[in-house]
Design a protein around this motif. Structure first.
Motif, short mmCIF file in Angstrom:
data_model
loop_
_atom_site.label_atom_id
_atom_site.label_comp_id
_atom_site.label_asym_id
_atom_site.label_seq_id
_atom_site.Cartn_x
_atom_site.Cartn_y
_atom_site.Cartn_z
N PHE A 80 -9.93 47.32 9.08
CA PHE A 80 -9.82 48.67 8.19
C PHE A 80 -8.58 49.10 8.14
N ILE A 81 -7.90 49.85 7.44
CA ILE A 81 -6.68 50.43 7.23
C ILE A 81 -6.51 51.97 7.62
N THR A 82 -5.75 52.19 8.63
CA THR A 82 -5.57 53.55 9.21
C THR A 82 -4.33 54.26 8.17
N PRO A 83 -4.41 55.73 8.44
CA PRO A 83 -3.52 56.53 7.74
C PRO A 83 -2.02 56.30 8.19
N LYS A 84 -1.85 55.35 8.99
CA LYS A 84 -0.50 54.79 9.35
C LYS A 84 0.05 54.28 7.99
N TYR A 85 -0.85 53.92 7.11
CA TYR A 85 -0.34 53.27 5.98
C TYR A 85 -0.83 54.08 4.87
N SER A 86 0.01 53.99 3.74
CA SER A 86 -0.22 54.83 2.56
C SER A 86 -1.22 54.16 1.74
N ARG A 87 -2.11 54.70 0.83
CA ARG A 87 -2.93 54.01 -0.18
C ARG A 87 -4.07 53.42 0.86
N ALA A 88 -4.24 53.58 1.94
CA ALA A 88 -5.05 52.94 2.84
C ALA A 88 -6.48 52.57 2.32
N ALA A 89 -7.05 53.60 2.07
CA ALA A 89 -8.41 53.45 1.23
C ALA A 89 -8.35 52.41 0.23
N SER A 90 -7.78 52.63 -0.84
CA SER A 90 -7.73 51.97 -1.95
C SER A 90 -7.09 50.41 -1.80
N ARG A 91 -6.18 50.37 -1.00
CA ARG A 91 -5.76 48.87 -0.52
C ARG A 91 -6.99 48.25 0.20
N ALA A 92 -7.47 48.66 1.00
CA ALA A 92 -8.83 48.15 1.68
C ALA A 92 -9.92 47.79 0.48
N VAL A 93 -10.01 48.51 -0.19
CA VAL A 93 -11.04 47.71 -1.52
C VAL A 93 -10.24 46.82 -1.97
N TYR A 140 -1.29 58.99 -5.38
CA TYR A 140 -0.14 57.89 -5.89
C TYR A 140 0.44 57.14 -4.79
N TRP A 141 1.67 56.60 -4.76
CA TRP A 141 2.07 55.80 -3.81
C TRP A 141 1.78 56.28 -2.18
N GLY A 142 2.06 57.36 -1.98
CA GLY A 142 1.85 58.10 -0.45
C GLY A 142 0.69 58.59 -0.17
N ASP A 143 -0.48 58.29 -1.02
CA ASP A 143 -1.73 58.90 -0.96
C ASP A 143 -2.59 57.91 -0.22
N PRO A 144 -3.66 58.58 0.21
CA PRO A 144 -4.63 57.49 0.57
C PRO A 144 -5.37 56.78 -0.53
N TYR A 145 -5.42 57.17 -1.76
CA TYR A 145 -6.06 56.63 -2.85
C TYR A 145 -5.08 56.27 -4.01
N TYR A 146 -5.00 55.23 -4.55
CA TYR A 146 -3.76 55.15 -5.71
C TYR A 146 -4.29 55.13 -7.03
N GLU A 147 -3.91 56.03 -7.83
CA GLU A 147 -4.40 56.35 -9.21
C GLU A 147 -5.77 56.24 -9.69
N ALA A 148 -6.71 56.43 -8.59
CA ALA A 148 -8.15 56.73 -9.06
C ALA A 148 -8.74 57.37 -7.80
N SER A 149 -9.67 57.65 -8.11
CA SER A 149 -10.50 58.80 -6.91
C SER A 149 -11.46 57.73 -5.95
N SER A 150 -11.81 58.37 -4.98
CA SER A 150 -13.15 57.75 -4.16
C SER A 150 -14.29 57.67 -4.87
N TRP A 151 -14.52 58.50 -5.83
CA TRP A 151 -15.59 58.21 -6.55
C TRP A 151 -15.51 56.70 -7.44
N ASP A 152 -14.24 56.66 -7.92
CA ASP A 152 -13.71 55.50 -8.71
C ASP A 152 -13.72 54.20 -7.67
N TYR A 153 -13.01 54.40 -6.72
CA TYR A 153 -12.81 53.28 -5.69
C TYR A 153 -14.16 52.61 -5.08
#
Ligand SMILES: *[C@@H]1O[C@H](CO)[C@@H](O)[C@H](O)[C@H]1NC(C)=O
Ligand SMILES: *[C@@H]1O[C@H](CO)[C@@H](O)[C@H](O)[C@H]1NC(C)=O
Ligand SMILES: *[C@@H]1O[C@H](CO)[C@@H](O)[C@H](O)[C@H]1NC(C)=O
Ligand SMILES: *[C@@H]1O[C@H](CO)[C@@H](O)[C@H](O)[C@H]1NC(C)=O
Ligand SMILES: *[C@@H]1O[C@H](CO)[C@@H](O)[C@H](O)[C@H]1NC(C)=O
Ligand SMILES: *[C@@H]1O[C@H](CO)[C@@H](O)[C@H](O)[C@H]1NC(C)=O
Ligand SMILES: *[C@@H]1O[C@H](CO)[C@@H](O)[C@H](O)[C@H]1NC(C)=O
Ligand SMILES: *[C@@H]1O[C@H](CO)[C@@H](O)[C@H](O)[C@H]1NC(C)=O
Ligand SMILES: *[C@@H]1O[C@H](CO)[C@@H](O)[C@H](O)[C@H]1NC(C)=O
Length: 774
Positions: free
Chosen positions: A476-489, A557-570
């Motif tokens: 999994f990807i920790t918040p050490k990284y931006s866009r962690a949740a959407s990048r994991a998807v 956006y770039w620095g957030d957990p989800y990039y350009e869409a929400s958790s509902w979307d991802y």
């Protein structure tokens, strides 16, 4: 529009002979080059050949507004330039290799001059016309690596100038540090009156280092005066008596000013990424001296007709739908740019394509359509991506000015390569290298310092998978990284791509490893998180567990957990594991109502239209079709059709969001066709077609013919499938494979009606990662 009737029969005959069709239809009449140019669509309305290096069009300056494709409906002309992108967002790129017509005594030519617009621009495939506030008519035509300008200055005017200011780029006003820079150039006027010019530029959306473009320009009449200049942003322009100007500094502009006493002047300009010599060669190969402007226009129309627009034919005569169909086909075939033979980075016998903008946008349904409609381009594009890995170390997720970046999510070239591989694309692709390039993405983190990206400093946005260390260590990807949740998807989807190719190459250990990894999206699934009555969402997490989020409004956006869409979307994102998602969301009933909720007005008061589904961007492209995974194909038909009819139209703002190199247009085309690809698998989900008949020419005399009866012929009513035959046989499942109808051609015969019926009784579409083992 042009008086060039005498040329048409010859060209039409040549085209007809090539395709051995008796009558060449001019499909360009249905293309509206202004569709999607406003309202954020950013379509490029200027002139270009399919995948051409030259995209010649106007650049409008309206301070404060970023102009992504050069065109704006308002503002003043800052130039007519030969290089543009198509439909992109983020920050403008190019707007380079300019000319600008100006009337009168120009005392300070390199002072970033603009001239107002005198009348609305006009354009059609291969032809563009603008009028400046000084009543100069500018007409444009393009070949692949050269273009032509035709100027008509006002009657009686004797100081008719053409300015070439090499410092010109499309600026950015977004304040994100993504503005393009000018870093120097050269301008030389030769005794025969032609000029050779180059400019050095940098940055823009992909934060690229300096790149150079060369050009070679001729006028068809002799200038009264022709001068090279240097200038500075603060001061005046200085004539260089040598006729040559050069600068290696962003503060010193170079350019030329040509003054004519004639009122009609035409100019031919070639460009090259390699050298002046090559720019002149490209010009003389494509638009030799004496070429009529109308010949270039007709050549472009012929290229679009024979190479692109004739790939889809339909019996519909409805003007609106013909316009939507052929305009969509047009805009999806401008990028990537075929730069074969024009690669400044390395010498290779492989093809070379740049301006990938971006696979993050394009992998879901666009590259699969490019494969079907342009198999040769597609194969060359894939060979080129593998060659980029060979010489630069990584496949691109995006690329412009011959530089990878930026990577918004995963290494999504992996999905594209997997899609090609499983559909049997072989040709001259070296798949051992292709797979090695994918393994690099999956195993070797990119160099995080190149280039530094202040919007996401945690890891590289140039290429590869910046957050790979966590993915490898934890799954999994920790918040050490931006866009962690959407990048994991995305990373899970990418690993599924590796599984597919590994399996096909017989690398069983790899296959089982990557199939396992393709399930790691599950590690981000918080089964207890609830939002408007639904439980279970993709969430950010660290080593100690899940992190709280509001799935309705956590899009970032770039620095957030989800990039350009929400958790509902991802949460719908990993289509290779839909069986698991159905279970984890609570079974088919909940899955159904949760999908419905995506489209329910009022479900998300925080969004402008009150719905969760986001038609303006790509992460939710697949969502309307996911009902097929619970055998509710009728709901896929309903929701996807609502999206198509509600958010797409023929107006200048007729796209729901940025075209993104044609991504939006391909989504619409699939909706018209009645199929939707599942990238990375051979599966196509079946929904319902718009027209009574639509034929896709697959090359080599293969065709897919899709017919329907019982519909309204426009896809507006009677949209539900009553029954289907594929290749003449009754078809009882809501999906088919590439081999069924594309590999050798095929037929699909739909019967449509006003009400849903449960016609599909066969197996559900595959969920390969849901199966227990390889
Ligand atoms: C153009 O303007 C400059 C500076 O004002 C002047 O010196 C020059 O004579 C003018 N040229 C013509 C042709 O009017
Ligand atoms: C830049 O140009 C100046 C003069 O044109 C020259 O003296 C200098 O060496 C150049 N610098 C580089 C880095 O090329
Ligand atoms: C230059 O080209 C224009 C437009 O194509 C044409 O009208 C004009 O006659 C040409 N002039 C000369 C001197 O050939
Ligand atoms: C490619 O080959 C040409 C001709 O040998 C050479 O001039 C050029 O420098 C080479 N380009 C690169 C990037 O190596
Ligand atoms: C791409 O460009 C090269 C060089 O001009 C050309 O040989 C090749 O046929 C082009 N590819 C396609 C698919 O047209
Ligand atoms: C990463 O890039 C930086 C800057 O170019 C370079 O100094 C460094 O050596 C690179 N690191 C690796 C591991 O290649
Ligand atoms: C799959 O992953 C699980 C845990 O994440 C691990 O126990 C198992 O060994 C993996 N299997 C393979 C074949 O890599
Ligand atoms: C998201 O919505 C919640 C209420 O559902 C609200 O408390 C929160 O402030 C919102 N956050 C943002 C960033 O809009
Ligand atoms: C043409 O198609 C549009 C969109 O589907 C529809 O609104 C319109 O009624 C159709 N026109 C005719 C004449 O059928």
């Amino acid at each position: 529009m042009l008086g060039s009737a005498k040329l048409i029969p010859v060209l039409a005959l040549a085209a007809a002979a090539e395709r051995s069709t008796p009558q060449a239809v001019d499909y360009t009449q249905y293309v509206n080059v202004f569709l999607g140019t406003e309202g954020g669509g950013n379509d490029f309305p200027g002139v270009a050949r399919p995948f051409g290096m030259v995209k010649l069009g106007p650049d409008l300056l309206n301070s404060g507004t970023d102009s992504y494709s050069g065109y704006l409906s308002n503002g003043a002309f800052s130039g007519f330039t030969m290089m543009h992108e198509q439909g992109t967002g983020g920050a403008p790129k190019y707007g380079t290799v300019p000319q600008l017509p100006l009337v009168g005594n120009i005392t300070n030519p390199l002072s970033s001059i603009t001239v107002p617009r005198g009348a609305p621009d006009q354009g059609s495939v291969g032809y563009y016309r603008a009028q400046t506030g000084q009543n100069v008519i500018v007409e444009l035509a393009a070949a692949s690596r050269a273009g032509m300008y035709q100027y008509t200055f006002p009657a009686g005017s004797t100081e008719n100038n053409i300015l070439v200011d090499m410092s010109h780029v499309l600026p950015s006003f977004r304040g994100q540090g993504l503005g393009q820079g000018y870093a120097g150039g050269e301008f030389t006027i030769y005794p025969d009156g032609h000029y050779e010019a180059s400019g050095i530029y940098n940055n823009g959306w992909n934060r690229s280092p300096d790149w150079t473009i060369y050009s070679c320009g001729y006028f068809n009449v002799t200038a009264e005066t022709a001068n090279a200049y240097t200038g500075t942003s603060s001061g005046g322009s200085v004539v260089q008596p040598s006729g040559s100007a050069s600068s290696n500094s962003s503060n010193t502009y170079v350019g030329g000013l040509f003054t004519f006493s004639e009122n009609i002047v035409s100019s031919r300009v070639g460009i090259s990424w390699i050298s002046y010599e090559k720019a002149c060669q490209n010009l003389n190969n494509e638009i030799p001296e004496g070429t009529e402007f109308s010949t270039v226009v007709e050549g472009t129309k012929e290229a679009w007709n024979s190479q692109v627009l004739s790939t889809i034919q339909t019996t519909t005569t409805n003007a609106t739908n013909l316009e939507l169909l052929y305009s969509s086909l047009y805009f999806m075939n401008l990028l990537p740019t075929n730069q074969t033979g024009e690669n400044p980075g390395w010498n290779s016998t492989e093809p070379y394509y740049s301006d990938i903008f971006t696979l993050w946008d394009l992998f879901r349904c666009s590259t699969a359509l490019l494969h079907v409609l342009q198999p040769t381009v597609y194969e060359e594009h894939i060979r080129s991506m593998i060659d980029i890995w060979r010489f630069e170390g990584y496949l691109p997720d995006a690329r412009s000015s011959n530089y990878n970046g930026r990577t918004q999510g995963g290494s999504n070239a992996d999905n594209v390569l997997a899609d090609a591989f499983v559909k049997g694309v072989r040709g001259r692709i070296n798949w051992n290298d292709g797979y090695a390039a994918m393994v690099k993405d999956a195993e070797v983190p990119p160099n995080n310092t190149v280039p530094p990206d202040p919007m996401a400093p945690d890891s590289s946005t140039k290429e590869g998978r910046g957050a790979l260390p966590d993915w490898l260590q934890y799954g999994f990807i920790t918040p050490k990284y931006s866009r962690a949740a959407s990048r994991a998807v995305d990373y899970a989807y990418n690993d599924f791509g590796l599984y597919q190719v590994a399996k096909g190459l017989g690398r069983w250990d790899d296959a089982s490893k990557y199939l396992n990894r393709s399930r790691n999206w599950r590690n981000h699934w918080n089964p207890d998180l609830e939002s408007i009555g639904y439980k279970g969402f993709i969430v950010p997490r660290d080593v100690s567990g899940f992190i709280n989020t509001d799935p309705l409004n956590d899009s970032g956006y770039w620095g957030d957990p989800y990039y350009e869409a929400s958790s509902w979307d991802y949460s719908w994102g990993d289509i290779h594991d839909m069986g698991t998602l159905v279970q984890w969301m609570g079974g088919p009933e909940t899955f159904l109502s949760r999908l419905d909720t995506m489209f329910t007005v009022g479900a998300n008061p925080g969004n402008p239209n009150g719905i969760i589904f986001d038609s303006t961007n790509e992460p939710t492209f697949n969502v309307p079709y996911l009902y097929n995974f619970i055998n509710r194909q009728d709901r896929s038909v309903l929701q996807s059709r609502k999206v198509a009819k509600q958010y797409y139209n023929t107006r200048v703002n007729g796209l729901p969001g940025n075209s993104d190199a044609g991504a939006m247009q391909t989504w619409l085309l699939w909706n018209m066709i009645g199929l939707y690809p599942v990238t990375g698998q051979t599966t196509f989900l079946i929904h319902s077609p718009w027209y009574e008949s639509l034929t896709i020419n697959l090359g080599g005399n293969k065709k897919l013919v899709i017919t329907s009866t019982g519909g309204d012929g426009n896809g507006d009513s009677n949209i539900y499938v009553q029954s289907l035959k594929v290749n003449g046989r009754p078809w009882k499942q809501n999906w088919l494979t590439y081999d069924d109808v594309f590999a050798h051609g095929g037929t699909m015969e739909f019967v449509l009606g006003p009400n849903p019926v449960q016609w599909a009784t066969g197996p559900l579409p595959p969920s390969p990662a849901t199966e227990p083992c390889v």
